[in-house]
Scaffold this motif. Sequence first.
Motif, PDB file in Angstrom:
ATOM      1  N   ARG A 177       7.554   4.292 -15.632  1.00 60.22           N
ATOM      2  CA  ARG A 177       7.475   4.328 -14.216  1.00 60.22           C
ATOM      3  C   ARG A 177       9.064   4.968 -13.446  1.00 60.22           C
ATOM      4  O   ARG A 177       9.021   5.088 -12.266  1.00 60.22           O
ATOM      5  N   ILE A 178      10.006   4.979 -14.301  1.00 59.52           N
ATOM      6  CA  ILE A 178      11.213   5.543 -13.933  1.00 59.52           C
ATOM      7  C   ILE A 178      11.484   6.864 -14.513  1.00 59.52           C
ATOM      8  O   ILE A 178      11.617   6.825 -15.782  1.00 59.52           O
ATOM      9  N   GLY A 208      13.563   9.228  -1.734  1.00 59.72           N
ATOM     10  CA  GLY A 208      13.133   9.943  -3.077  1.00 59.72           C
ATOM     11  C   GLY A 208      13.491   9.021  -4.181  1.00 59.72           C
ATOM     12  O   GLY A 208      12.593   9.082  -5.164  1.00 59.72           O
ATOM     13  N   VAL A 209      14.386   7.888  -4.189  1.00 56.42           N
ATOM     14  CA  VAL A 209      14.307   6.774  -5.032  1.00 56.42           C
ATOM     15  C   VAL A 209      12.780   6.029  -5.145  1.00 56.42           C
ATOM     16  O   VAL A 209      12.211   5.797  -6.184  1.00 56.42           O
ATOM     17  N   PHE A 242       7.871   4.938  -7.741  1.00 55.97           N
ATOM     18  CA  PHE A 242       6.552   4.551  -7.736  1.00 55.97           C
ATOM     19  C   PHE A 242       5.450   5.927  -8.003  1.00 55.97           C
ATOM     20  O   PHE A 242       4.077   5.462  -8.098  1.00 55.97           O
ATOM     21  N   ARG A 243       6.023   6.844  -8.079  1.00 55.42           N
ATOM     22  CA  ARG A 243       5.216   7.984  -8.633  1.00 55.42           C
ATOM     23  C   ARG A 243       3.766   8.272  -7.617  1.00 55.42           C
ATOM     24  O   ARG A 243       2.747   8.224  -8.446  1.00 55.42           O
ATOM     25  N   PRO A 244       3.756   8.433  -6.504  1.00 53.96           N
ATOM     26  CA  PRO A 244       2.490   8.783  -5.843  1.00 53.96           C
ATOM     27  C   PRO A 244       2.059  10.289  -6.323  1.00 53.96           C
ATOM     28  O   PRO A 244       0.979  10.562  -6.092  1.00 53.96           O
ATOM     29  N   TYR A 245       2.858  10.922  -6.640  1.00 50.64           N
ATOM     30  CA  TYR A 245       2.703  12.236  -7.312  1.00 50.64           C
ATOM     31  C   TYR A 245       3.558  12.633  -8.269  1.00 50.64           C
ATOM     32  O   TYR A 245       4.736  12.222  -8.447  1.00 50.64           O
ATOM     33  N   GLN A 297      10.257  12.461   4.743  1.00 51.26           N
ATOM     34  CA  GLN A 297       9.015  12.895   5.671  1.00 51.26           C
ATOM     35  C   GLN A 297       7.681  12.800   4.464  1.00 51.26           C
ATOM     36  O   GLN A 297       6.640  12.258   4.996  1.00 51.26           O
ATOM     37  N   ALA A 298       7.961  12.841   3.355  1.00 52.16           N
ATOM     38  CA  ALA A 298       6.895  12.829   2.403  1.00 52.16           C
ATOM     39  C   ALA A 298       6.664  11.221   2.196  1.00 52.16           C
ATOM     40  O   ALA A 298       5.391  10.983   2.330  1.00 52.16           O
ATOM     41  N   TRP A 299       7.595  10.447   1.995  1.00 59.32           N
ATOM     42  CA  TRP A 299       7.273   9.016   1.628  1.00 59.32           C
ATOM     43  C   TRP A 299       6.779   8.180   3.130  1.00 59.32           C
ATOM     44  O   TRP A 299       6.151   7.337   3.104  1.00 59.32           O
TER      45      TRP A 299
END
Length: 280
Positions: free
Chosen positions: A59-60, A120-121, A126-129, A168-170
């Motif tokens: 996940r990292i 960004g962290v 969490f890798r949504p994409y 904005q993405a998160w």
Amino acid sequence: MSPTNMEGFQPGQILEYVVRVGATAALNVLLAALILVVGFVIAGLVKRKIRNASLRSERIDATLAGFFSSTAYYAILAIVLIAVLNRFGVETTSIVAALGALALAIGLALQGTLSNFAAGVMVILFRPYRIGDFVEIADATGSVKDITLFFTELNTVDNKQIIVPNGQAWGDVITNYSAYPTRRADFVFSVSYDDDIDKAQRVIREVFEADDRVLQDPPLFCEVSAHGGSSVDITVRAWVNSGDLWPVHFHMLKAIKIAFDENGIEIPYPHQVEIQKKAG
């Protein structure tokens, strides 16, 4: 005893004082050097442990692993430096307070940047994409080309670069079209009211079932969905692998037209009736 009040003392007392001060200074230097050596060893060890543990986690991301390990490394070195200064009698409380005030000022000045960094962290953690996914984020659509701690780079289907700040993405809705291995392709085919509906459905099913890219599970859906003003609409829902969605979509539009023509099934289109009034 200070150098300014040495008058009246015997040479033996002065020598004793110099030896005592020199010994104290030498001890402080030795202890400071020891603190530095031990601090650098511990910082390096912690850095390697955190980096290795982060890289073992799925996940990292590697970028985040490097950030975490470097942050821990420099944080330990800062503590070591404060301990060394304190060893020489330097008042470190004011230094820590000044550094805290400086950090606060920098944080306020870079509030937007730090917000993107924090987002960004979260994105990397969490890798949504992932890189290569086709996504829609912050009203922008494209393939993910790069993910950094501050922004996400998208590549559109017409080869344009879009930079989306991670804040904005998160903070917005994320639509990931590549998240799942299968997608549903939806179609609506219209036939004339004069045509045999059962025959039209049978022809449509034959075309879809003959294509190996159309999955059998979930099963194909092909049913009448609406009675239009000049046509009967048949809705078709077919499941395919995500990579086959658009090839199947464009292929079926052509294949169904050809199959309808071969079986005498009419695809209705709007007709314009012109009425002219004759002069009396």
